[in-house]
Write a protein that holds these residues in place. Structure first.
Motif, PDB file in Angstrom:
ATOM      1  N   ALA A  61       0.838  -1.209   0.000  1.00 13.77           N
ATOM      2  CA  ALA A  61       0.000   0.000   0.000  1.00 13.77           C
ATOM      3  C   ALA A  61       0.866   1.250   0.000  1.00 13.77           C
ATOM      4  O   ALA A  61       1.888   1.312   0.679  1.00 13.77           O
ATOM      5  CB  ALA A  61      -0.915  -0.022   1.217  1.00 13.77           C
ATOM      6  N   SER A  62       0.451   2.249  -0.774  1.00 11.26           N
ATOM      7  CA  SER A  62       1.230   3.475  -0.886  1.00 11.26           C
ATOM      8  C   SER A  62       1.121   4.308   0.386  1.00 11.26           C
ATOM      9  O   SER A  62       0.144   4.212   1.132  1.00 11.26           O
ATOM     10  CB  SER A  62       0.745   4.306  -2.070  1.00 11.26           C
ATOM     11  N   LEU A  63       2.134   5.107   0.619  1.00  7.40           N
ATOM     12  CA  LEU A  63       2.135   5.977   1.796  1.00  7.40           C
ATOM     13  C   LEU A  63       1.040   7.028   1.677  1.00  7.40           C
ATOM     14  O   LEU A  63       0.480   7.468   2.678  1.00  7.40           O
ATOM     15  CB  LEU A  63       3.516   6.618   1.952  1.00  7.40           C
ATOM     16  N   HIS A  64       0.748   7.433   0.441  1.00  8.50           N
ATOM     17  CA  HIS A  64      -0.378   8.321   0.208  1.00  8.50           C
ATOM     18  C   HIS A  64      -1.663   7.729   0.785  1.00  8.50           C
ATOM     19  O   HIS A  64      -2.404   8.383   1.511  1.00  8.50           O
ATOM     20  CB  HIS A  64      -0.561   8.551  -1.299  1.00  8.50           C
ATOM     21  N   SER A  65      -1.923   6.500   0.398  1.00 13.54           N
ATOM     22  CA  SER A  65      -3.179   5.864   0.798  1.00 13.54           C
ATOM     23  C   SER A  65      -3.235   5.691   2.308  1.00 13.54           C
ATOM     24  O   SER A  65      -4.308   5.796   2.909  1.00 13.54           O
ATOM     25  CB  SER A  65      -3.338   4.521   0.088  1.00 13.54           C
ATOM     26  N   ILE A  66      -2.094   5.433   2.922  1.00 12.44           N
ATOM     27  CA  ILE A  66      -2.068   5.279   4.374  1.00 12.44           C
ATOM     28  C   ILE A  66      -2.366   6.610   5.063  1.00 12.44           C
ATOM     29  O   ILE A  66      -3.151   6.676   6.004  1.00 12.44           O
ATOM     30  CB  ILE A  66      -0.711   4.717   4.841  1.00 12.44           C
TER      31      ILE A  66
END
Lengths: 187, 187
Positions: free
Chosen positions: B32-37
């Motif tokens: 999972a991308s850090l953006h999504s987190i």
DNA sequence: ACCTGAACACCGTTCAAGT
DNA sequence: ACCTGAACACCGTTCAAGT
């Protein structure tokens, strides 16, 4: 038909140039982008993709010859050395090679699951089995373990950092593995 | 001063929520991308970055408690079992845990070089040394190898695919390693 | 102090347009 | 057939603007 032939020749030239350039670029920067490789090779991104749809397949293309050499090295070593010594030398060679040439480890991981890679993967498993069975027949190891298991272990050792410390560590761990393989004295 | 205190409380709340959300998100999708987190945690990207400048540091934050548990498990196991059995159980636990919780392997690799991680890395090395030395003292292994070597091996085994096949393979390779550690019969 | 989120440089991948 | 390269969706990272 001559046209088709000409096209094919172009495609082949492109493929060869991509491989030659990629080998050099990846040697300098193992994480080089596929964009930069395409540009350095003087082809469009689409062309690179046509020939090598994944990064692993590109690495496979670069090192396929060396991998074939490694596979055919197994019987040669068995001719020249006692089985266990041959097995040890082959394993060291494998790990050495894999650590220097970046991406081989990822390729091996892909080989585990990806159907396209198995044709390169199986001969390597066979090479390991050949060596290990020879050791077992000569009574130099207690009983052979699964050849895939051992190959995967070698592939993992390949992932240790390519520093002096990482190299020494992989040698020591390989030694541990061989110690585990060796015949336990029946008392 | 109360203001400073309030701010700090906000920061702490954010940090905790990021960790809680990241744990869940990464469990579902390890890539999972850090953006999504950040989005899932309801904070800006900058906030995520302030608290966890790298992906590894985020993983470290998530699993630090578990890692501490693992470290303190070593002496407990030594109380309950014979040293070699304790060492074996601890190693299996380590590999099991590392494969299930994705990213732990990368974190350990980072720990090798990154100064920030060594404080978590060293206690684990110490745990391995404690177990191995106990085995050596009890005469259950011939001679202890470098504790860092062994920990790195465990970390590598962690990288095998989390399939049934990968799990079985890592168990067999761990068995091989322990066989290599065990006392060779002096004849 | 700390947070937000637009913006940046970059990545792998696709695909309409050319030859 | 095969190639080109603009374009797309996405990534990690930064930073001016807010509170």
């Amino acid at each position: 038909m001559t046209q088709t032939h000409k096209r094919r020749a172009d495609a082949r030239t492109n493929r060869d140039r991509i491989l030659a350039v990629a080998r050099d670029v990846l040697a300098i920067d193992p994480a080089a982008s596929l964009h930069s490789i395409a540009k350095a090779a003087g082809v469009g991104q689409g062309t690179l993709y046509r020939h090598f749809p994944t990064r692993e397949s590109l690495v496979l293309g670069i090192y396929r010859d060396s991998i074939d050499e490694l596979v055919s090295l197994a019987p040669s070593l068995l001719d020249a050395f006692k089985p266990l010594e041959a097995f040890r030398r082959w394993s060291e060679r494998f790990v050495d090679y894999g650590r220097k040439k970046h991406g081989v480890a990822d390729m091996l991981r892909a080989a585990m699951t990806d159907q396209d890679f198995r044709e390169t993967y199986w001969p390597m498993v066979d090479a390991v089995r050949l060596l290990m069975d020879a050791c077992a027949d000569a009574g130099e190891i207690s009983k052979p373990i699964d050849a895939e298991d051992f190959l995967q272990l070698l592939a993992l050792l390949t992932q240790l950092p390519p520093t002096a410390e990482g190299t020494a560590r992989s040698e020591r761990l390989l030694e541990l593995a061989f110690h585990g393989l060796e015949r336990s004295e029946d008392h």
